[in-house]
Design an enzyme around this catalytic site. Structure first.
Site, PDB file in Angstrom:
ATOM      1  N   ASP A  94      -3.889 -10.015  -3.138  1.00  0.00           N
ATOM      2  CA  ASP A  94      -3.500 -10.275  -4.513  1.00  0.00           C
ATOM      3  C   ASP A  94      -3.110 -11.740  -4.616  1.00  0.00           C
ATOM      4  O   ASP A  94      -2.074 -12.150  -4.080  1.00  0.00           O
ATOM      5  CB  ASP A  94      -2.333  -9.353  -4.892  1.00  0.00           C
ATOM      6  CG  ASP A  94      -1.804  -9.588  -6.292  1.00  0.00           C
ATOM      7  OD1 ASP A  94      -2.347 -10.455  -7.005  1.00  0.00           O
ATOM      8  OD2 ASP A  94      -0.842  -8.904  -6.674  1.00  0.00           O
ATOM      9  N   ASN A 147      -2.579 -13.297  -7.521  1.00  0.00           N
ATOM     10  CA  ASN A 147      -1.810 -13.541  -8.744  1.00  0.00           C
ATOM     11  C   ASN A 147      -2.343 -14.741  -9.520  1.00  0.00           C
ATOM     12  O   ASN A 147      -1.596 -15.448 -10.194  1.00  0.00           O
ATOM     13  CB  ASN A 147      -0.317 -13.699  -8.429  1.00  0.00           C
ATOM     14  CG  ASN A 147       0.423 -12.371  -8.452  1.00  0.00           C
ATOM     15  OD1 ASN A 147       0.356 -11.634  -9.434  1.00  0.00           O
ATOM     16  ND2 ASN A 147       1.120 -12.056  -7.373  1.00  0.00           N
ATOM     17  N   ASN A 159       1.289  -1.409  -5.145  1.00  0.00           N
ATOM     18  CA  ASN A 159       2.513  -1.373  -5.962  1.00  0.00           C
ATOM     19  C   ASN A 159       3.424  -0.214  -5.539  1.00  0.00           C
ATOM     20  O   ASN A 159       3.855   0.593  -6.358  1.00  0.00           O
ATOM     21  CB  ASN A 159       2.162  -1.273  -7.459  1.00  0.00           C
ATOM     22  CG  ASN A 159       3.363  -1.548  -8.352  1.00  0.00           C
ATOM     23  OD1 ASN A 159       4.413  -2.000  -7.885  1.00  0.00           O
ATOM     24  ND2 ASN A 159       3.225  -1.272  -9.641  1.00  0.00           N
ATOM     25  N   GLU A 186       2.062  -5.357  -1.483  1.00  0.00           N
ATOM     26  CA  GLU A 186       3.180  -4.763  -2.235  1.00  0.00           C
ATOM     27  C   GLU A 186       3.434  -3.324  -1.774  1.00  0.00           C
ATOM     28  O   GLU A 186       3.510  -2.396  -2.563  1.00  0.00           O
ATOM     29  CB  GLU A 186       2.930  -4.841  -3.749  1.00  0.00           C
ATOM     30  CG  GLU A 186       4.201  -5.070  -4.510  1.00  0.00           C
ATOM     31  CD  GLU A 186       4.018  -5.369  -5.992  1.00  0.00           C
ATOM     32  OE1 GLU A 186       5.037  -5.331  -6.694  1.00  0.00           O
ATOM     33  OE2 GLU A 186       2.900  -5.639  -6.453  1.00  0.00           O
ATOM     34  N   HIS A 230      -3.043  -2.030 -10.065  1.00  0.00           N
ATOM     35  CA  HIS A 230      -4.213  -2.726  -9.551  1.00  0.00           C
ATOM     36  C   HIS A 230      -5.266  -1.693  -9.185  1.00  0.00           C
ATOM     37  O   HIS A 230      -4.993  -0.489  -9.170  1.00  0.00           O
ATOM     38  CB  HIS A 230      -3.867  -3.520  -8.281  1.00  0.00           C
ATOM     39  CG  HIS A 230      -2.935  -4.657  -8.494  1.00  0.00           C
ATOM     40  ND1 HIS A 230      -3.312  -5.984  -8.382  1.00  0.00           N
ATOM     41  CD2 HIS A 230      -1.605  -4.679  -8.790  1.00  0.00           C
ATOM     42  CE1 HIS A 230      -2.266  -6.760  -8.593  1.00  0.00           C
ATOM     43  NE2 HIS A 230      -1.217  -5.998  -8.846  1.00  0.00           N
TER      44      HIS A 230
END
Length: 254
Positions: A148, A150, A9, A35, A245
């Protein structure tokens, strides 16, 4: 070989929160990041290079958005940046490194939580990705996909499956896709070793969710079935707090 996947992130923010020191302590051989939200040139990699990591980046065309990277102490034979599909690759969601007959991929599957348009985009992306991986496995049959997704696969993977039944990331069609994808020849490495509940990899920043462990398991390391005998151990590092995360690790014999 220790492999870590981690949605950071924002990699620059994660480094300010001690990510490099954490990596030095855990000492993974391969790190798959999602990300990243940065271009390679925007990140000071001196500390990582001093630890012996080669680093490869596939950033989004849009600045400060999405992006994946792969760090490795072992120099790959080949690195594939993106998928070869320009419409997909402009969001910077796939990078793959080949180490002899083993391929390791970092993937950041789109989120659909911002509305119907992105949810439709996500479902189309998933359909495309399954075909892409099916074709790739013809050339690279030994494959580990980390990233990830999602998506929470099963009710055990989310803190409140009832209240989230209509939430993006736990929709029936998303879970069905994950079931189909895994059944196409993959092992969910964490669940291969651990069937315990309350094992999560992402927590909303709201309402103290992480302190209460009200999370979702949406980050995976999936290994092709032909690697089953090579799997040694898998672990969720929920104590690592550089992001919303946390990292997931897989150890393999290779």
């Amino acid at each position: 070989m220790k492999i870590i996947t981690y949605n950071v992130n924002g990699i620059r923010a994660a480094f300010t929160k001690g990510l490099a020191s954490w990596i030095q302590t855990v000492n993974p051989d391969v790190i798959l990041l999602q990300e990243t939200k940065a271009e390679k040139e925007q990140v000071d990699m001196k500390e990582m290079e001093e630890m012996g990591y080669h680093h490869f980046w596939h950033s989004a065309a849009k600045k400060g958005y999405s992006g994946v990277a792969l760090f490795s102490k072992i120099k790959p034979n080949h690195v594939e940046y993106g998928s070869g599909n320009a419409a997909i690759d402009e969001e910077g969601r796939i990078i793959r490194a080949d180490f002899g007959d083993l391929s390791i991929m970092s993937v950041y599957i789109p989120s659909g939580s911002s509305g119907d348009e992105r949810q439709d985009f996500k479902m189309n992306w998933l359909s495309w990705f399954e075909t892409y991986i099916t074709d790739l496995k013809q050339q690279r049959p030994k494959l580990i996909i980390g990233g990830d997704a999602n998506i929470c696969h099963k009710p055990i993977d989310i803190h409140n499956p009832v209240s989230n039944a209509k939430s993006s990331g736990f929709l029936p069609e998303e879970r069905a896709w994950m079931e189909s994808f895994i059944n196409s020849g993959f092992i969910d490495s964490f669940r291969h070793f651990n069937q315990e509940p309350h094992q999560y990899t992402w927590w909303t920043f709201r309402a103290g969710a992480r302190a209460k462990n009200l999370g979702w398991r949406i980050d995976y390391l999936l290994a092709t079935e032909n690697l089953k005998s090579h799997l040694v151990h898998a672990h969720i590092h929920s104590d690592a707090v550089h992001s919303d995360h946390c990292p997931v690790m897989l150890e393999i014999k290779h």
